[in-house]
Write a protein that holds these residues in place. Structure first.
Motif, PDB file in Angstrom:
ATOM      1  N   ARG B  47     -13.047   5.392  19.438  1.00 30.63           N
ATOM      2  CA  ARG B  47     -13.510   4.054  19.807  1.00 30.63           C
ATOM      3  C   ARG B  47     -13.946   3.224  18.599  1.00 30.63           C
ATOM      4  O   ARG B  47     -15.144   2.848  18.485  1.00 30.63           O
ATOM      5  CB  ARG B  47     -14.666   4.129  20.793  1.00 30.63           C
ATOM      6  N   ARG B  49     -14.746   0.011  16.464  1.00 26.15           N
ATOM      7  CA  ARG B  49     -15.185  -1.313  16.947  1.00 26.15           C
ATOM      8  C   ARG B  49     -14.089  -2.326  16.679  1.00 26.15           C
ATOM      9  O   ARG B  49     -13.295  -2.138  15.743  1.00 26.15           O
ATOM     10  CB  ARG B  49     -16.498  -1.720  16.279  1.00 26.15           C
ATOM     11  N   PRO B  50     -14.043  -3.405  17.477  1.00 26.69           N
ATOM     12  CA  PRO B  50     -13.013  -4.430  17.265  1.00 26.69           C
ATOM     13  C   PRO B  50     -13.240  -5.175  15.961  1.00 26.69           C
ATOM     14  O   PRO B  50     -14.354  -5.168  15.427  1.00 26.69           O
ATOM     15  CB  PRO B  50     -13.191  -5.358  18.463  1.00 26.69           C
ATOM     16  N   GLN B  51     -12.187  -5.818  15.468  1.00 25.06           N
ATOM     17  CA  GLN B  51     -12.320  -6.582  14.226  1.00 25.06           C
ATOM     18  C   GLN B  51     -13.273  -7.767  14.447  1.00 25.06           C
ATOM     19  O   GLN B  51     -14.138  -8.023  13.634  1.00 25.06           O
ATOM     20  CB  GLN B  51     -10.937  -7.084  13.778  1.00 25.06           C
ATOM     21  N   ARG B  52     -13.086  -8.440  15.583  1.00 24.43           N
ATOM     22  CA  ARG B  52     -13.942  -9.595  15.912  1.00 24.43           C
ATOM     23  C   ARG B  52     -14.335  -9.549  17.366  1.00 24.43           C
ATOM     24  O   ARG B  52     -13.652  -8.929  18.176  1.00 24.43           O
ATOM     25  CB  ARG B  52     -13.191 -10.914  15.661  1.00 24.43           C
ATOM     26  N   TRP B  68     -19.879   0.558  25.212  1.00 16.27           N
ATOM     27  CA  TRP B  68     -20.682   0.528  23.977  1.00 16.27           C
ATOM     28  C   TRP B  68     -21.913   1.424  24.116  1.00 16.27           C
ATOM     29  O   TRP B  68     -22.267   2.167  23.202  1.00 16.27           O
ATOM     30  CB  TRP B  68     -21.085  -0.911  23.652  1.00 16.27           C
TER      31      TRP B  68
END
Lengths: 226, 141
Positions: B47, B49-52, B68
């Motif tokens: 998992r 984390r996303p870039q933005r 999360w």
């Protein structure tokens, strides 16, 4: 705010916060779905005020099973305050003497105040916090930033020093806001904004709802003491 | 297993020392293999984390943040595993990785994970690696 009003508001806000958390567990494994499904039902009973105080007593008992299930709080500090609030409002409902009930509820207010003051104290005695290094480390490599783009904040040292000092000074000054009801309300608005920012940047949404739920306790305590 | 009363005590008498020291931070990485004794060299971050993330998505997470919060729970499990290894912590991490992989029918049958810690200087060190388990044997109910 009267004792009864503040207690009722705290237990209702806490029940809503626990429902929000519990819904997130319904997507998980069967045993978790059962534990948190029961918790949602009990919270709804608290919200509508049925059979008081037994749903609170059952929630306090259930909290022990949930602690056993995860071998500790599922989400650290936010769950710890949730547990403290739950046990305090439960005792404030079931204790036989009025002064004992006030003491249990007042303890929640005192701990809420300490949650800010001690957090500020442990930071300001650490040189890394005073120099903004600790906050840089939080953004640079900790597990908390919700997006990789936020790691770029680690490269803005002046902003991080300003943020560090703003957080430390606010946390240390928080007990002074208890001098009057208006100043406490201002303090709580600033504190709620702080939790909102933490929720957005670090995904700590449970802190926001749980701390908000305990605010009536400190508002009542302020009136009781001053 | 710790008893629930001893687990409750720190909540009733809290320390409130949030972020007093920024310690090394764990990342959970997993690897799949065709055999139990295969060499594991293709580790994948669990998992990432996303870039933005848009401000709207951040605010929406106030109300629904299940994945999360589960990832933060795994951070706690990882820290506990390194301090004091227990079957509970290892089981929790295995089950939650396996649950995410359940939608991949072509996944190799053996799963392992490791805990990579990043310290304040940026140094990375693997402090724990679990023995491989068969995906089919993991209880996902």
């Amino acid at each position: 705010m009267s004792f009864d009003h503040a207690l009722r508001l705290t237990e209702a806000l806490l029940a809503l916060a626990l429902v929000q958390q519990s819904l997130e567990h319904l997507r998980a494994f069967r045993h978790e779905r059962f534990l948190f499904g029961v918790r949602i039902v009990l919270c709804l009973l608290v919200l509508v005020g049925v059979a008081s105080p037994w749903p609170l007593v059952a929630l306090a008992g259930l909290s022990l099973l949930i602690l056993q299930r995860f071998q500790g709080p599922y989400n650290g500090g936010s769950d710890r305050l949730g547990l403290l609030a739950l046990w305090c409002v439960t005792l404030a409902r079931v204790l036989p003497v009025e002064q004992w009930r006030e003491l249990a509820f007042g303890y929640l207010g005192v701990q809420l105040m300490l949650s800010y003051f001690i957090s500020g104290w442990v930071k300001i005695v650490n040189p890394d916090w005073r120099r903004g290094v600790a906050l840089r480390q939080v953004f640079a490599f900790s597990a908390y930033p919700v997006a990789e783009s936020l790691r770029g904040w680690a490269g803005r040292p002046r902003l991080l020093v300003a943020m560090s000092w703003a957080v430390m000074l606010f946390e240390l000054a928080f007990p002074l806001t208890m001098i009057s009801q208006p100043s406490l309300i201002v303090g709580l608005v600033v504190a709620a904004t702080f939790h909102l920012v933490n929720a957005c940047l670090f995904g700590l949404n449970r802190f926001f709802w749980t701390w908000l739920a305990a605010y009536p306790a400190i508002l009542w305590l302020q009136q009781r003491l001053f | 297993m710790a008893n629930p009363v001893s687990l409750l005590a720190p909540a009733l008498i809290p320390s409130w020392n949030f972020f007093d020291v920024i310690a090394a931070s764990p990342r959970v990485e997993y690897a799949l293999a065709d055999a139990r004794d295969a060499v594991l060299d293709a580790w994948t971050e669990f998992r990432p984390r996303p870039q933005r993330l848009s401000p709207v998505a951040m605010l929406a997470r106030l109300f629904w943040n299940a994945r999360w919060n589960e990832s933060l729970f795994l951070v706690s499990c990882a820290e506990r595993l390194v301090e004091e290894p227990t079957a509970h912590g290892e089981d929790e991490i295995f089950r939650r990785i396996a649950a995410d992989l359940a939608g991949q029918p072509d996944a190799a049958p053996w799963l392992s994970f490791r805990l990579l810690f990043i310290d304040p200087t940026g140094e990375r060190e693997v402090l724990y690696q679990a023995a491989p388990r068969r995906l089919a044997d993991l209880d996902l109910r």
